[in-house]
Write an enzyme that holds these catalytic residues in place. Structure first.
Site, mmCIF file in Angstrom:
data_model
loop_
_atom_site.group_PDB
_atom_site.id
_atom_site.type_symbol
_atom_site.label_atom_id
_atom_site.label_comp_id
_atom_site.label_asym_id
_atom_site.label_seq_id
_atom_site.Cartn_x
_atom_site.Cartn_y
_atom_site.Cartn_z
ATOM 1 N N VAL A 69 0.859 -1.186 0.000
ATOM 2 C CA VAL A 69 0.000 0.000 0.000
ATOM 3 C C VAL A 69 0.892 1.231 0.000
ATOM 4 O O VAL A 69 1.777 1.366 0.852
ATOM 5 C CB VAL A 69 -0.936 0.019 1.234
ATOM 6 C CG1 VAL A 69 -1.714 1.334 1.304
ATOM 7 C CG2 VAL A 69 -1.904 -1.164 1.182
ATOM 8 N N ALA A 114 4.566 4.112 2.749
ATOM 9 C CA ALA A 114 4.073 2.857 2.168
ATOM 10 C C ALA A 114 4.287 1.736 3.173
ATOM 11 O O ALA A 114 5.007 1.900 4.159
ATOM 12 C CB ALA A 114 4.833 2.534 0.891
ATOM 13 N N LYS A 115 3.663 0.610 2.947
ATOM 14 C CA LYS A 115 3.947 -0.590 3.738
ATOM 15 C C LYS A 115 3.563 -1.799 2.918
ATOM 16 O O LYS A 115 2.676 -1.730 2.071
ATOM 17 C CB LYS A 115 3.121 -0.585 5.027
ATOM 18 C CG LYS A 115 3.718 -1.442 6.105
ATOM 19 C CD LYS A 115 4.924 -0.730 6.694
ATOM 20 C CE LYS A 115 5.412 -1.325 7.972
ATOM 21 N NZ LYS A 115 6.167 -0.317 8.741
ATOM 22 N N GLY A 116 4.244 -2.913 3.183
ATOM 23 C CA GLY A 116 3.909 -4.160 2.503
ATOM 24 C C GLY A 116 3.789 -5.276 3.509
ATOM 25 O O GLY A 116 4.282 -5.170 4.637
#
Ligand code: GLU
Length: 425
Positions: A69, A114-116
């Site tokens: 995201v 962001a992050k995953g």
């Protein structure tokens, strides 16, 4: 079962997205933020879901679900870690991505957020399976990451080896070595000195600042740390070396306690040998909850979300709460912490040392010129101290708590960038 199924979103206090949105809305209201800008900030810029087929060691194929995201690119490329855990959800990754935006804005780094995450239990995967999963995930994100687009980093259950695989996969696709596509890499592959310790060191720096404000002395200060991994383990090591008394480490299976202070190096050895912090000869075993509610100067939750909630916040007996983890306290715990007069160093400030040194790593990769560890640590410390002072001064000026101040400061900066850029049509 190795690949956990996608879980439905949690519709309660324990859904981190609700905490993220509640705090965002509150700060926006206090700032008098334009409704349209708030809509932009409430909506992630891009959300990717990928299904990742992996050939297991025994020849079977498993399919994992992964997310990335990108919450905001208003102030620069998206930036944030990737976590591997069985209970990862899209809402959690959304919340974490937005927290990266605020974290980079509070510290004034030229990044968005962001992050995953991949839904998997990394303890059940062999190194080969982990490598194939990481490489396939990277290949599926290839068009959407890059030094100018989105720069991943380690997070829960990922490390410099994970980043090396990611960098290599991206580079093989690009046709040249592109070190600046990720941070938190091994030093021999363009990583920065001081990155592994950075989040824990940053927590120590802001804790020291908070102690100065409260008139607490380092030599007599008692510290309880929840989590003994990337953040908590490093904070414990650095803080005990600097003369703090670490009286307890709390993990998911219990607490190890010694009122005189734990020998952190010996405890790390013990955990390595036995797989647990418990039954440490120089400590007493307590339950997890007993550890969290110990009478202490500093409590540092440094593992996952939802540790401090509306159910238990009133039981805390600390003066300073330094949030080493992302989102360890829910939004419903906030008023309780405020009423108790606990000095909260909110996550988006407290754990920003990691992304700050990630920024230095990205800069060094792009310069092709590497700094010594002292320079990295000094520059990180300067940013952390300035950010701490900015937040506390803002809180005092506007008569709000530290978390609200950090959000207001961050939102204001991101909103300003959006207004300057305008809405592209
Ligand atoms: N995962 C870390 C965090 O939550 C580091 C992110 C980064 O360095 O990009 O802040």
């Amino acid at each position: 079962m190795i690949a956990a199924a996608e879980k439905p979103p949690m519709a309660d206090e324990f859904n981190p997205l609700l905490s993220a949105e509640a705090r965002l809305d509150n700060a926006a209201k206090l700032l008098g933020l334009d409704d349209g800008i708030l809509k932009v900030l409430r909506s992630p810029s891009r959300e990717l879901t990928v299904h990742i087929p992996v050939m297991l060691d025994d020849g079977r194929i498993e399919v994992f679900t992964g997310y990335r995201v990108q919450h905001s690119i208003a102030r620069g490329p998206a930036k944030g870690g990737i976590r591997y855990a069985p209970d990862v959800t899209l809402d959690e990754v959304r919340a974490l991505a937005s927290w990266m935006t605020w974290k980079c804005a509070v510290t004034n780094l030229p990044f968005g957020g962001a992050k995953g995450g991949i839904i998997c239990d990394p303890n059940l995967l062999s190194p080969g399976e982990l490598e194939r999963m990481t490489r396939r995930y990277t290949a599926q994100l290839y068009e959407f990451i890059g030094p100018e687009i989105d720069v991943p980093a380690p997070d829960v259950n990922t490390n410099e080896q994970t980043m090396a695989w990611l960098m290599d996969t991206y580079s093989m696709r690009a046709g040249h070595t592109e070190t600046a596509v990720v941070t938190g890499k091994p030093i021999d592959l363009g990583g920065s000195r001081g990155r592994t310790e950075a989040t824990g060191r940053g927590c120590m720096v802001v804790t020291q600042e908070a102690m100065k404000r409260l008139g607490l002395e380092r030599a007599s200060a008692r510290v309880v740390i929840q989590g003994f991994g990337n953040v908590g383990g490093m904070a414990a090591r650095l803080m005990s070396r600097a003369g703090f008394k670490i009286i307890a480490i709390v993990e998911y299976d219990g607490t190890v306690y010694n009122e005189k202070g734990l020998d952190i190096r010996a405890l790390a050895e013990h955990r390595k040998k036995t797989g647990s912090i418990l039954e440490f000869p120089e400590g007493q075993d307590l339950s997890r909850d007993e550890g969290l509610y110990l009478d202490t100067d500093v409590l540092m939750p440094a593992a996952r979300e939802n540790v401090i909630t509306s159910e238990n916040a009133h039981k805390l007996r600390c003066k300073i709460l330094c949030e080493g983890a992302n989102g360890p306290s829910t939004h419903l715990a906030d008023p309780i912490l405020r009423d108790k007069g606990i000095f909260v160093i909110p996550d988006i400030l407290a754990n920003a040392g990691g992304v700050t040194v990630s920024y230095f790593e990205w800069v060094q990769d792009r310069m092709g010129y590497f700094w010594n560890e002292q320079l990295v640590n000094d520059r990180m410390e300067e940013i952390m101290i300035n950010s701490f002072r900015d937040v506390v001064a803002y809180a005092e000026k506007h008569a709000v708590d530290n978390r609200t101040a950090a959000y207001m400061l961050a939102l204001d900066r991101v909103a300003f960038a959006i207004k300057l850029r305008g809405i592209y049509a």
